[in-house]
Design a protein around this motif. Structure first.
Motif, PDB file in Angstrom:
ATOM      1  N   GLY A 415       0.825  -1.211   0.000  1.00  0.00           N
ATOM      2  CA  GLY A 415       0.000   0.000   0.000  1.00  0.00           C
ATOM      3  C   GLY A 415       0.853   1.253   0.000  1.00  0.00           C
ATOM      4  N   PHE A 416       1.879   1.270   0.841  1.00  0.00           N
ATOM      5  CA  PHE A 416       2.794   2.421   0.871  1.00  0.00           C
ATOM      6  C   PHE A 416       3.521   2.574  -0.463  1.00  0.00           C
ATOM      7  CE2 PHE A 416       3.203   1.741   5.716  1.00  0.00           C
ATOM      8  CZ  PHE A 416       2.156   2.622   5.959  1.00  0.00           C
ATOM      9  N   HIS A 417       3.931   1.440  -1.053  1.00  0.00           N
ATOM     10  CA  HIS A 417       4.689   1.505  -2.309  1.00  0.00           C
ATOM     11  C   HIS A 417       3.822   2.028  -3.457  1.00  0.00           C
ATOM     12  CE1 HIS A 417       7.815   0.633  -5.178  1.00  0.00           C
ATOM     13  NE2 HIS A 417       7.004  -0.150  -5.878  1.00  0.00           N
ATOM     14  N   ILE A 418       2.585   1.579  -3.520  1.00  0.00           N
ATOM     15  CA  ILE A 418       1.678   2.038  -4.592  1.00  0.00           C
ATOM     16  C   ILE A 418       1.451   3.543  -4.492  1.00  0.00           C
ATOM     17  CG2 ILE A 418      -0.725   1.953  -5.387  1.00  0.00           C
ATOM     18  CD1 ILE A 418      -0.668  -1.063  -4.747  1.00  0.00           C
ATOM     19  N   MET A 419       1.220   4.029  -3.267  1.00  0.00           N
ATOM     20  CA  MET A 419       0.970   5.466  -3.099  1.00  0.00           C
ATOM     21  C   MET A 419       2.242   6.288  -3.276  1.00  0.00           C
ATOM     22  SD  MET A 419      -1.920   5.977  -0.191  1.00  0.00           S
ATOM     23  CE  MET A 419      -1.018   5.160   1.095  1.00  0.00           C
ATOM     24  N   TYR A 420       3.400   5.664  -3.084  1.00  0.00           N
ATOM     25  CA  TYR A 420       4.666   6.377  -3.227  1.00  0.00           C
ATOM     26  C   TYR A 420       5.116   6.466  -4.684  1.00  0.00           C
ATOM     27  CZ  TYR A 420       9.255   8.047  -1.629  1.00  0.00           C
ATOM     28  OH  TYR A 420      10.370   8.811  -1.382  1.00  0.00           O
ATOM     29  N   SER A 421       4.619   5.555  -5.525  1.00  0.00           N
ATOM     30  CA  SER A 421       5.125   5.492  -6.902  1.00  0.00           C
ATOM     31  C   SER A 421       4.022   5.519  -7.957  1.00  0.00           C
ATOM     32  CB  SER A 421       5.988   4.237  -7.080  1.00  0.00           C
ATOM     33  OG  SER A 421       5.252   3.072  -6.727  1.00  0.00           O
ATOM     34  N   LEU A 422       3.115   4.545  -7.936  1.00  0.00           N
ATOM     35  CA  LEU A 422       2.103   4.447  -9.001  1.00  0.00           C
ATOM     36  C   LEU A 422       1.109   5.589  -8.968  1.00  0.00           C
ATOM     37  CD1 LEU A 422       0.949   2.866 -11.367  1.00  0.00           C
ATOM     38  CD2 LEU A 422      -0.391   1.513  -9.726  1.00  0.00           C
ATOM     39  N   LEU A 423       0.601   5.925  -7.775  1.00  0.00           N
ATOM     40  CA  LEU A 423      -0.391   6.997  -7.692  1.00  0.00           C
ATOM     41  C   LEU A 423       0.179   8.340  -8.146  1.00  0.00           C
ATOM     42  CD1 LEU A 423      -3.287   7.606  -7.030  1.00  0.00           C
ATOM     43  CD2 LEU A 423      -2.659   7.910  -4.632  1.00  0.00           C
ATOM     44  N   PRO A 424       1.408   8.724  -7.740  1.00  0.00           N
ATOM     45  CA  PRO A 424       1.989   9.957  -8.281  1.00  0.00           C
ATOM     46  C   PRO A 424       2.160   9.932  -9.800  1.00  0.00           C
ATOM     47  CG  PRO A 424       3.149   9.328  -6.294  1.00  0.00           C
ATOM     48  CD  PRO A 424       2.240   8.198  -6.634  1.00  0.00           C
ATOM     49  N   ALA A 425       2.431   8.754 -10.369  1.00  0.00           N
ATOM     50  CA  ALA A 425       2.547   8.651 -11.832  1.00  0.00           C
ATOM     51  C   ALA A 425       1.215   8.977 -12.499  1.00  0.00           C
ATOM     52  CB  ALA A 425       3.014   7.247 -12.221  1.00  0.00           C
ATOM     53  N   ILE A 426       0.133   8.464 -11.924  1.00  0.00           N
ATOM     54  CA  ILE A 426      -1.199   8.719 -12.483  1.00  0.00           C
ATOM     55  C   ILE A 426      -1.571  10.190 -12.344  1.00  0.00           C
ATOM     56  CG2 ILE A 426      -3.662   8.208 -12.198  1.00  0.00           C
ATOM     57  CD1 ILE A 426      -2.810   5.399 -11.261  1.00  0.00           C
ATOM     58  N   THR A 427      -1.276  10.768 -11.186  1.00  0.00           N
ATOM     59  CA  THR A 427      -1.648  12.176 -10.976  1.00  0.00           C
ATOM     60  C   THR A 427      -0.919  13.110 -11.934  1.00  0.00           C
ATOM     61  OG1 THR A 427       0.036  12.460  -9.251  1.00  0.00           O
ATOM     62  CG2 THR A 427      -2.178  11.798  -8.534  1.00  0.00           C
ATOM     63  N   MET A 428       0.290  12.750 -12.362  1.00  0.00           N
ATOM     64  CA  MET A 428       1.027  13.608 -13.289  1.00  0.00           C
ATOM     65  C   MET A 428       0.369  13.644 -14.667  1.00  0.00           C
ATOM     66  SD  MET A 428       3.331  15.421 -12.108  1.00  0.00           S
ATOM     67  CE  MET A 428       4.263  15.644 -10.604  1.00  0.00           C
ATOM     68  N   VAL A 429      -0.231  12.543 -15.079  1.00  0.00           N
ATOM     69  CA  VAL A 429      -0.991  12.535 -16.333  1.00  0.00           C
ATOM     70  C   VAL A 429      -2.187  13.478 -16.219  1.00  0.00           C
ATOM     71  CG1 VAL A 429      -2.366  11.118 -17.920  1.00  0.00           C
ATOM     72  CG2 VAL A 429      -0.287  10.174 -16.887  1.00  0.00           C
ATOM     73  N   LEU A 430      -2.868  13.416 -15.085  1.00  0.00           N
ATOM     74  CA  LEU A 430      -4.026  14.289 -14.857  1.00  0.00           C
ATOM     75  C   LEU A 430      -3.605  15.752 -14.735  1.00  0.00           C
ATOM     76  CD1 LEU A 430      -5.914  12.038 -12.271  1.00  0.00           C
ATOM     77  CD2 LEU A 430      -6.413  12.303 -14.710  1.00  0.00           C
ATOM     78  N   ALA A 431      -2.409  16.006 -14.205  1.00  0.00           N
ATOM     79  CA  ALA A 431      -1.920  17.380 -14.056  1.00  0.00           C
ATOM     80  C   ALA A 431      -1.675  18.029 -15.408  1.00  0.00           C
ATOM     81  CB  ALA A 431      -0.643  17.404 -13.221  1.00  0.00           C
ATOM     82  N   ALA A 432      -1.213  17.247 -16.374  1.00  0.00           N
ATOM     83  CA  ALA A 432      -0.887  17.806 -17.690  1.00  0.00           C
ATOM     84  C   ALA A 432      -2.125  18.103 -18.522  1.00  0.00           C
ATOM     85  CB  ALA A 432       0.027  16.831 -18.443  1.00  0.00           C
ATOM     86  N   THR A 433      -3.228  17.403 -18.264  1.00  0.00           N
ATOM     87  CA  THR A 433      -4.419  17.519 -19.116  1.00  0.00           C
ATOM     88  C   THR A 433      -4.976  18.935 -19.217  1.00  0.00           C
ATOM     89  OG1 THR A 433      -4.969  15.211 -18.619  1.00  0.00           O
ATOM     90  CG2 THR A 433      -6.729  16.595 -19.519  1.00  0.00           C
ATOM     91  N   PRO A 434      -5.167  19.683 -18.107  1.00  0.00           N
ATOM     92  CA  PRO A 434      -5.743  21.036 -18.227  1.00  0.00           C
ATOM     93  C   PRO A 434      -4.885  22.006 -19.030  1.00  0.00           C
ATOM     94  CG  PRO A 434      -5.820  20.271 -15.949  1.00  0.00           C
ATOM     95  CD  PRO A 434      -4.955  19.324 -16.705  1.00  0.00           C
ATOM     96  N   MET A 435      -3.606  21.711 -19.167  1.00  0.00           N
ATOM     97  CA  MET A 435      -2.718  22.618 -19.893  1.00  0.00           C
ATOM     98  C   MET A 435      -3.036  22.677 -21.391  1.00  0.00           C
ATOM     99  SD  MET A 435      -0.732  24.276 -17.891  1.00  0.00           S
ATOM    100  CE  MET A 435      -2.253  24.423 -16.940  1.00  0.00           C
ATOM    101  N   PHE A 436      -3.775  21.696 -21.895  1.00  0.00           N
ATOM    102  CA  PHE A 436      -4.206  21.749 -23.294  1.00  0.00           C
ATOM    103  C   PHE A 436      -5.240  22.855 -23.510  1.00  0.00           C
ATOM    104  CE2 PHE A 436      -2.670  17.337 -23.003  1.00  0.00           C
ATOM    105  CZ  PHE A 436      -1.849  17.289 -24.116  1.00  0.00           C
ATOM    106  N   PHE A 437      -5.865  23.313 -22.420  1.00  0.00           N
ATOM    107  CA  PHE A 437      -6.901  24.351 -22.510  1.00  0.00           C
ATOM    108  C   PHE A 437      -6.412  25.706 -21.990  1.00  0.00           C
ATOM    109  CE2 PHE A 437      -8.777  20.180 -21.809  1.00  0.00           C
ATOM    110  CZ  PHE A 437      -9.634  20.072 -22.902  1.00  0.00           C
ATOM    111  N   TYR A 438      -5.154  25.785 -21.585  1.00  0.00           N
ATOM    112  CA  TYR A 438      -4.576  27.010 -21.032  1.00  0.00           C
ATOM    113  C   TYR A 438      -4.138  27.925 -22.177  1.00  0.00           C
ATOM    114  CZ  TYR A 438      -1.411  29.987 -18.284  1.00  0.00           C
ATOM    115  OH  TYR A 438      -0.781  31.048 -17.686  1.00  0.00           O
ATOM    116  N   LYS A 439      -4.701  29.125 -22.223  1.00  0.00           N
ATOM    117  CA  LYS A 439      -4.474  30.033 -23.355  1.00  0.00           C
ATOM    118  C   LYS A 439      -3.668  31.286 -22.995  1.00  0.00           C
ATOM    119  CE  LYS A 439      -7.017  27.302 -25.855  1.00  0.00           C
ATOM    120  NZ  LYS A 439      -6.366  26.370 -26.808  1.00  0.00           N
ATOM    121  N   LEU A 440      -3.298  31.439 -21.736  1.00  0.00           N
ATOM    122  CA  LEU A 440      -2.573  32.649 -21.326  1.00  0.00           C
ATOM    123  C   LEU A 440      -1.085  32.460 -21.594  1.00  0.00           C
ATOM    124  CD1 LEU A 440      -2.880  35.464 -20.088  1.00  0.00           C
ATOM    125  CD2 LEU A 440      -2.569  34.435 -17.834  1.00  0.00           C
TER     126      LEU A 440
END
Length: 462
Positions: A415-440
């Motif tokens: 559980g600790f390993h998944i949250m330390y590695s896999l979950l941050p990997a997934i969140t980075m994909v989600l972090a990049a998505t809104p930047m496709f709509f950023y126009k400033l």
């Protein structure tokens, strides 16, 4: 709008801050983030030392998140409306900063009042420290760069310098605290309290130094009455701000999860809490290196592309760590180094992009709201911190974790390993998505600055 960025350079506000003032803001963050990093050890203290029930802690963090929805925006309004001989934001650094430090240290007390009594005391200190005292200094402190200068380049330099110092003190605190806890007894409450007290004294000195050195050169027009409606409009109709903050949610979740899990991951997966100091050293060097790289690459490829690069590198390194497991310490350290360089790169990027949206909000509404827009950043940070706490506590509750046990179940370690590695990997994909709509973009921001300058000139000539 036909004027180019080159024409903007000829009419933009001049540099107004001395080196002493820039240094003052950077010194302030040494105390601010040093104390706040120590506050991050509250969760291990509550679970491992006080051994408070996980369901209570989940309720507490959720309640704190709800309160933050009101205190953050309220503090933004209060700070924007503050008028004093010291400015709008400096008085809060002087008064709320030391108060936060005192509350932070007191949060690590263990009193002989039973489990119910300690739940009540811990709950009060958690809310008073995070939702009130920290909010009262955090929003004004990070609003200061926009009040120190209206020159966007100078402001970005201030933010870059302060963020670099922030990364250094977060890393240094991450090195010192695990070593101090190991030396004085990692399962002794006095080790936490005395470490927190020393950091609190240091932080208070830094707050007072920052207050003395920093000056606010951007003075609001007192003839224009503050409008809460316009302030809220500058947030909710600010499309670039919303895009950045959505990205910020997932970006911060990756950062904070790893920060919260360092104690558990090193203590139980790696079997040595002192390795947290090694990881913190790597993190410090990586964050500072990433911040310095941002100052180079942002001028060439723009902030949005910088965030894309940061997310891609973090995704790759975290996936490598997930599939390799935690037995290869050298590979773990290598992945940590790559990840933190990318995080440092992206962290400065996010802060600079949020600052850019202040002018966008002013362009949309006609009212400048540094503190209210900054409050959205603080609110998001604390909400994500609460979410990360809930995720860690859920892992503790559901995977068979036993506090202070040398041998943990495989489920708890996984559980600790998944949250330390896999979950941050997934969140980075989600972090990049809104930047496709950023126009400033940088060009668009330059055009907005031209129009704001024209409005100001027209108003002055009336």
């Amino acid at each position: 709008m036909s004027k180019t960025a080159e024409e903007v350079k000829r009419i933009e506000e001049p540099y107004v801050c001395s080196k002493k003032e820039r240094l003052g803001h950077a010194l302030g963050v040494l105390g601010h983030d040093g104390a706040n990093t120590m506050r991050g050890y509250t969760m291990p203290f509550l679970t491992d030392i006080l051994q408070l029930p996980a369901p209570f802690l989940m309720i507490l963090t959720t309640l704190g998140q709800v309160l933050d929805a009101f205190t953050d925006i309220s503090m933004g309004v209060i700070a924007d409306r503050t008028r004093s001989k010291w400015g709008r934001f400096r008085p809060w650094v002087l008064r709320a900063g030391p108060l936060f430090c005192i509350f932070m240290a007191l949060s690590f007390l263990k009193l002989p009042i039973g489990v119910v009594g300690m739940c009540a005391f811990a709950g009060f200190m958690y809310i008073a420290t995070g939702s009130f005292a920290f909010t009262a200094v955090d929003i004004p402190f990070w609003s200061l760069p926009a009040a120190m200068t209206s020159n966007t380049k100078e402001r970005s330099e201030i933010i870059g310098g302060t963020t670099t110092c922030s990364s250094m003190i977060i890393g240094l605190t991450g090195i010192v605290v695990p070593l101090a806890l190991s030396a004085f007894g990692k399962f002794e409450w006095t080790s936490y309290f005395f470490t927190a007290a020393i950091i609190a004294v240091f932080a208070i000195c830094m707050y007072l130094t920052s207050f003395k050195l920093v000056r606010e050169h951007v003075v609001p027009d007192d003839s224009v009455k503050f409008s809460l409606k316009l302030g809220l409009k500058s947030i909710f109709t600010n499309q670039p701000l919303l895009c950045v903050q959505i990205a910020n949610v997932f970006f911060l979740l990756s950062i904070i999860l790893r920060s919260y899990l360092n104690y558990y991951y090193c203590t139980y997966n790696l079997g040595n809490l002192s390795l947290a100091a090694v990881l913190s050293t790597i993190n410090t060097i990586g964050m500072v290196s990433g911040a310095l790289l941002f100052t180079i690459f942002s001028k060439r490829i723009g902030k949005r592309n910088c965030l894309f690069i940061s997310a891609l590198v973090c995704l790759t390194s975290n996936l490598v760590l997930y599939f390799s497991g935690w037995s290869n310490v050298i590979l773990l350290f290598t992945c940590a180094a790559i990840t933190t360089v990318a995080i440092g790169f992206g962290y400065v990027c996010v802060n600079a992009m949020i600052a850019d949206t202040i002018e966008y909000g002013e362009w949309k509404t006609g009212q400048r709201n540094e503190a209210m827009i900054t409050s959205t950043r603080c609110f998001v940070t604390k909400c994500v911190g609460a979410l990360a706490s809930v995720l860690v506590l859920s892992s503790i509750s559901l995977t068979g974790f036993v506090p202070q046990a040398t041998e943990q179940t495989l489920g708890a370690l996984n559980g600790f390993h998944i949250m330390y590695s896999l979950l941050p990997a997934i969140t980075m994909v989600l972090a990049a998505t809104p930047m496709f709509f950023y126009k400033l973009t940088e060009k668009r921001h330059a055009e907005i600055m031209v129009e704001l300058a024209a409005r100001k000139e027209k108003k002055e000539n009336k």
